[in-house]
Write a protein that holds these residues in place. Structure first.
Motif, mmCIF file in Angstrom:
data_model
loop_
_atom_site.group_PDB
_atom_site.id
_atom_site.type_symbol
_atom_site.label_atom_id
_atom_site.label_comp_id
_atom_site.label_asym_id
_atom_site.label_seq_id
_atom_site.Cartn_x
_atom_site.Cartn_y
_atom_site.Cartn_z
ATOM 1 N N PRO A 131 45.641 26.933 29.397
ATOM 2 C CA PRO A 131 45.714 27.390 27.999
ATOM 3 C C PRO A 131 45.380 28.869 27.823
ATOM 4 C CG PRO A 131 43.856 25.876 28.302
ATOM 5 C CD PRO A 131 44.655 25.845 29.556
ATOM 6 N N PHE A 132 44.392 29.367 28.550
ATOM 7 C CA PHE A 132 44.059 30.783 28.413
ATOM 8 C C PHE A 132 45.146 31.667 29.027
ATOM 9 C CE2 PHE A 132 39.582 29.524 27.534
ATOM 10 C CZ PHE A 132 39.460 30.223 26.339
ATOM 11 N N ALA A 133 45.751 31.200 30.112
ATOM 12 C CA ALA A 133 46.855 31.974 30.708
ATOM 13 C C ALA A 133 47.996 32.083 29.702
ATOM 14 C CB ALA A 133 47.334 31.298 31.987
ATOM 15 N N GLN A 134 48.302 30.966 29.022
ATOM 16 C CA GLN A 134 49.353 30.969 28.005
ATOM 17 C C GLN A 134 49.023 31.960 26.891
ATOM 18 O OE1 GLN A 134 49.775 27.078 26.348
ATOM 19 N NE2 GLN A 134 51.930 26.957 26.915
ATOM 20 N N ALA A 135 47.764 31.922 26.434
ATOM 21 C CA ALA A 135 47.350 32.790 25.330
ATOM 22 C C ALA A 135 47.435 34.268 25.735
ATOM 23 C CB ALA A 135 45.929 32.439 24.896
ATOM 24 N N VAL A 136 46.968 34.580 26.936
ATOM 25 C CA VAL A 136 46.982 35.978 27.399
ATOM 26 C C VAL A 136 48.426 36.447 27.589
ATOM 27 C CG1 VAL A 136 46.305 37.530 29.282
ATOM 28 C CG2 VAL A 136 44.704 35.782 28.473
ATOM 29 N N ASP A 137 49.232 35.596 28.177
ATOM 30 C CA ASP A 137 50.650 35.902 28.397
ATOM 31 C C ASP A 137 51.349 36.131 27.054
ATOM 32 O OD1 ASP A 137 52.680 35.949 30.589
ATOM 33 O OD2 ASP A 137 53.622 34.396 29.354
ATOM 34 N N ASN A 138 51.109 35.235 26.088
ATOM 35 C CA ASN A 138 51.735 35.357 24.762
ATOM 36 C C ASN A 138 51.296 36.625 24.042
ATOM 37 O OD1 ASN A 138 53.176 33.026 25.006
ATOM 38 N ND2 ASN A 138 51.696 31.743 23.933
ATOM 39 N N ALA A 139 50.093 37.115 24.364
ATOM 40 C CA ALA A 139 49.592 38.336 23.714
ATOM 41 C C ALA A 139 50.238 39.595 24.303
ATOM 42 C CB ALA A 139 48.078 38.412 23.838
ATOM 43 N N GLY A 140 51.078 39.421 25.320
ATOM 44 C CA GLY A 140 51.797 40.570 25.891
ATOM 45 C C GLY A 140 50.966 41.404 26.844
ATOM 46 N N ILE A 141 49.915 40.819 27.402
ATOM 47 C CA ILE A 141 49.050 41.545 28.354
ATOM 48 C C ILE A 141 49.828 41.761 29.661
ATOM 49 C CG2 ILE A 141 46.887 41.335 29.676
ATOM 50 C CD1 ILE A 141 46.445 41.813 26.634
ATOM 51 N N ASP A 142 49.719 42.970 30.234
ATOM 52 C CA ASP A 142 50.522 43.311 31.428
ATOM 53 C C ASP A 142 50.149 42.473 32.650
ATOM 54 O OD1 ASP A 142 52.026 45.541 30.342
ATOM 55 O OD2 ASP A 142 50.121 46.632 30.308
ATOM 56 N N LEU A 143 48.833 42.372 32.916
ATOM 57 C CA LEU A 143 48.401 41.691 34.144
ATOM 58 C C LEU A 143 47.351 40.631 33.820
ATOM 59 C CD1 LEU A 143 48.048 45.129 34.924
ATOM 60 C CD2 LEU A 143 48.503 44.019 37.094
ATOM 61 N N ILE A 144 47.449 39.503 34.499
ATOM 62 C CA ILE A 144 46.379 38.502 34.425
ATOM 63 C C ILE A 144 45.697 38.463 35.784
ATOM 64 C CG2 ILE A 144 45.798 36.060 34.140
ATOM 65 C CD1 ILE A 144 48.112 35.768 32.235
ATOM 66 N N LEU A 145 44.383 38.622 35.755
ATOM 67 C CA LEU A 145 43.593 38.514 36.981
ATOM 68 C C LEU A 145 42.881 37.162 36.990
ATOM 69 C CD1 LEU A 145 42.127 39.670 39.519
ATOM 70 C CD2 LEU A 145 40.385 40.549 37.946
ATOM 71 N N VAL A 146 43.174 36.357 38.004
ATOM 72 C CA VAL A 146 42.371 35.145 38.194
ATOM 73 C C VAL A 146 41.167 35.618 38.996
ATOM 74 C CG1 VAL A 146 42.349 32.741 38.928
ATOM 75 C CG2 VAL A 146 44.513 33.813 38.280
ATOM 76 N N GLY A 147 40.175 36.129 38.271
ATOM 77 C CA GLY A 147 39.032 36.775 38.915
ATOM 78 C C GLY A 147 38.069 35.755 39.497
ATOM 79 N N ASP A 148 37.320 36.200 40.507
ATOM 80 C CA ASP A 148 36.298 35.284 41.035
ATOM 81 C C ASP A 148 35.106 35.204 40.076
ATOM 82 O OD1 ASP A 148 35.194 37.741 41.554
ATOM 83 O OD2 ASP A 148 34.776 37.363 43.678
ATOM 84 N N SER A 149 35.161 35.971 38.970
ATOM 85 C CA SER A 149 34.209 35.777 37.868
ATOM 86 C C SER A 149 34.307 34.336 37.360
ATOM 87 C CB SER A 149 34.496 36.767 36.733
ATOM 88 O OG SER A 149 35.870 36.782 36.415
ATOM 89 N N TYR A 150 35.406 33.661 37.669
ATOM 90 C CA TYR A 150 35.567 32.215 37.447
ATOM 91 C C TYR A 150 34.302 31.452 37.851
ATOM 92 C CZ TYR A 150 37.701 27.571 38.441
ATOM 93 O OH TYR A 150 38.018 26.251 38.505
ATOM 94 N N GLY A 151 33.733 31.870 38.997
ATOM 95 C CA GLY A 151 32.551 31.191 39.516
ATOM 96 C C GLY A 151 31.383 31.264 38.545
ATOM 97 N N MET A 152 31.275 32.392 37.828
ATOM 98 C CA MET A 152 30.146 32.552 36.897
ATOM 99 C C MET A 152 30.469 31.989 35.519
ATOM 100 S SD MET A 152 28.766 36.335 37.942
ATOM 101 C CE MET A 152 27.203 36.199 37.078
ATOM 102 N N VAL A 153 31.615 32.413 34.938
ATOM 103 C CA VAL A 153 31.840 32.084 33.528
ATOM 104 C C VAL A 153 32.397 30.676 33.322
ATOM 105 C CG1 VAL A 153 32.115 34.502 32.854
ATOM 106 C CG2 VAL A 153 34.142 33.184 33.436
ATOM 107 N N VAL A 154 32.967 30.084 34.369
ATOM 108 C CA VAL A 154 33.496 28.712 34.220
ATOM 109 C C VAL A 154 32.680 27.715 35.043
ATOM 110 C CG1 VAL A 154 35.501 27.205 34.542
ATOM 111 C CG2 VAL A 154 35.833 29.549 33.746
#
Ligand code: KIV
Length: 303
Positions: free
Chosen positions: A30-53
């Motif tokens: 869902p967040f990838a869809q939202a970021v993509d729909n907002a026209g953001i150039d790049l999506i980073l699947v960051g390893d910050s995943y470990g902390m924030v998720v």
């Protein structure tokens, strides 16, 4: 204008034309869809995943399998943004061949367009090997959270003349090794501006001031979804943590007061079927209220 998938030449063109690049993290569909729909150039699947998720205290424990699962979900949600998978700690440091194989997994198994890894001159050879395998690499220097013990904490990097010089050398080494862009994290604004001018590839700043070619934020910081701390360099555009708490408490009240589910959330059985069923019912549950809803069309999910 018809929207097209962002490509490496698009990113280079933006740098040349002085158009700021936008990048955000995402870790699920869902967040990838939202970021993509907002026209953001790049999506980073960051390893910050470990902390924030995942709730770890640092990015160090994150594994390849966790990053691949998150990256796969993001790839299913994003159509246009350029997708970068973050190589987790110890997936590229020990051996070059292992680094190339792990980078390849982000492309082959998780549909990423590129990988990111942390470090300067010391990882230049690894970057070269990965790009030689046909995989675009984004560098990451300055504050590199995977080496937090070595750096002695989350402090600003490049604050002495010698350290600033080292950052410039690192950036040049990464560019020479084939990186298509470099993240500059938590470095003085003037040093970031200088590096940005010295490179022909884009710089993407986080806590690096206003003069980098692009900006990146962790989406949980931007949306106010991470409750433990907000880095000084992050700007909160919403406080979803509070909204979520309100929604969950309203749900609890609705269930406890029987306001949810309402008739429109329920499904009906035909009266004739119900009567037949009741004739065979041999217990006391005969005072069940009727439900009058049209459930012939139900486009919702079936769990
Ligand atoms: O993991 C991450 O989210 C990052 C960004 C902060 C650049 O590396």
């Amino acid at each position: 204008m018809e929207r097209k998938k962002v490509t490496l030449p698009d990113l280079m063109r933006k740098k040349e034309q002085g158009i700021p690049l936008t990048m955000l993290t995402a870790y699920d569909y869902p967040f990838a869809q939202a970021v993509d729909n907002a026209g953001i150039d790049l999506i980073l699947v960051g390893d910050s995943y470990g902390m924030v998720v995942l709730g770890y205290n640092s990015t160090v424990p994150v594994t390849m399998e966790q990053m691949l699962t998150a990256s796969q979900a993001v790839a299913r949600g994003a159509r246009y943004s350029f997708l970068v998978g973050d190589m987790p700690f110890m997936s590229y440091q020990a051996e070059t061949a292992e680094a190339v194989r792990n980078a390849g997994r982000f492309i082959k198994e998780a549909n990423m367009d590129a990988v990111k890894l942390e470090g300067g001159s010391k990882v230049a050879q690894t970057v070269r090997a990965i790009t030689n395998a046909g995989i675009p690499v984004m560098g990451h220097i300055g504050l590199t959270p995977q080496s937090i013990s070595q750096l002695g904490g989350y402090r600003t990097q490049g604050v002495t003349a010698a350290a600033a010089r080292e950052l410039v050398d690192d950036a040049l080494a990464l560019q020479a090794a084939g990186c298509f862009a470099i993240v500059l994290e938590k470095v003085p604004e003037r040093v970031a501006a200088y590096i940005t001018k010295r490179l022909h590839i884009p710089t993407i700043g986080i806590g690096a001031g206003a003069h980098t070619d692009g900006q990146v934020l962790v989406i949980h910081d931007l949306l106010g979804l991470f409750d433990r701390f907000l880095p000084k360099f992050a700007k909160q555009y919403a406080q979803l943590h509070g909204n979520i708490a309100q929604a969950l408490s309203a749900y609890r009240t609705d269930v406890e007061t029987r306001a949810f589910p309402a008739p429109e959330h329920a499904f009906a059985i035909k009266e004739s079927e119900w009567e037949t069923f009741m004739q065979s019912a041999d217990d006391v549950a005969t005072d069940v209220p009727p439900v009058f809803v049209d459930d012939s069309v139900d486009a919702t999910r079936v769990y």
